[in-house]
Design a protein around this motif. Structure first.
Motif, PDB file in Angstrom:
ATOM      1  N   ASN A 189       0.820  -1.226   0.000  1.00 39.28           N
ATOM      2  CA  ASN A 189       0.000   0.000   0.000  1.00 39.28           C
ATOM      3  C   ASN A 189       0.850   1.270   0.000  1.00 39.28           C
ATOM      4  O   ASN A 189       0.644   2.188   0.797  1.00 39.28           O
ATOM      5  N   SER A 230       0.904  -2.162  -4.345  1.00 40.78           N
ATOM      6  CA  SER A 230       1.171  -3.383  -3.590  1.00 40.78           C
ATOM      7  C   SER A 230       1.562  -4.488  -4.555  1.00 40.78           C
ATOM      8  O   SER A 230       0.862  -4.742  -5.537  1.00 40.78           O
ATOM      9  N   GLY A 259       2.310   3.445   3.751  1.00 39.66           N
ATOM     10  CA  GLY A 259       2.634   2.084   3.348  1.00 39.66           C
ATOM     11  C   GLY A 259       4.061   1.723   3.734  1.00 39.66           C
ATOM     12  O   GLY A 259       4.738   2.460   4.460  1.00 39.66           O
TER      13      GLY A 259
END
Length: 243
Positions: free
Chosen positions: A6, A21, A56
């Protein structure tokens, strides 16, 4: 071996990466393609901690790179070699000195051992006997071969290639692609490649990631990507292959 979870990245108001991802497997060649400015180089820099995601995480061999201090990053970077677009050779050094540079910086090996490794790596990339040449005496393709010899001097687990065939004529680009395939078979390490060269990508890739409009619009095995009926992928690949 490498995983993006992410990942978001912006530079000012410009959104470069949007919820990226994917997992890059060990011992394979993974190629990322996409238009210029789409974030391919940013993704690659995150592997070595030169860029950090806004949100992320980025993992390399079980370590979360974006949370590491300099000591931790040094340990991770020892596992990684990188071939830059133009080879990034130091013009003030001979070919041998360029390839020896990481060995002298990061090991305590004796000069005799360094010379042996340099000769071995140059032979491996098809450049035997050129230790005494200067970068200015080399063609673009030869510079990239020497750059690759330097990238693998420390026997890394991961090798990163930033546009390895950029600026080369088709025959030389094919030769570099052949070299990448040969090196991966011999070294059995993880290769990550950024490329604009779609025919070359289809030749060398085990997995392909397609970046478009800041998103990873497709990621999978080469055959899966080639067979896709997604209209965006069809338009993208046809425009870059002339089909």
């Amino acid at each position: 071996m490498i995983e993006y979870k992410n990942v978001d990245k912006s530079f000012g108001d410009l959104r470069v990466l949007d919820h990226i991802s994917c997992a890059i497997p060990e011992g394979k060649i993974t190629v990322f393609v996409g238009p210029s400015g789409v974030g391919k180089s940013v993704l690659m820099k995150m592997i070595v901690g030169l860029e950090k995601p806004d949100a992320g995480s980025v993992w390399v061999d079980g370590d979360e790179v974006n949370r590491m201090d300099e000591r931790g990053l040094y340990r991770v970077r020892r596992k990684i070699g990188m071939l830059f677009q133009d080879g990034a050779l130091l013009d003030s050094m001979t070919v041998a000195e360029n390839v020896a540079f990481p060995l002298r910086q990061h090991t305590s090996k004796r000069e005799k051992e360094i010379a042996r490794i340099v000769s071995e790596k140059l032979a491996l990339v098809g450049m035997p006997g050129c230790e005494g040449k200067w970068p200015s005496e080399l063609s673009g393709g030869m510079r990239k071969r020497v750059g690759l010899a330097r990238a693998i001097a420390l026997e890394p687990e991961i090798v990163l290639f930033d546009e390895p065939t950029s600026g080369l004529d088709p025959l030389m680009a094919d030769a570099i692609d052949d070299l990448i395939l040969e090196m991966q078979r011999k070294l059995r390490c993880t290769f990550v490649v950024n490329s604009h060269d779609i025919p070359g990508t289809f030749r060398i890739a085990d997995l392909i990631g397609v970046l478009y409009d800041s998103r990873l619009v497709a990621y999978g095995e080469r055959e899966e990507i080639q067979r896709s009926r997604d209209q965006l992928l069809i338009r993208f690949f046809s425009r870059h292959t002339g089909r």
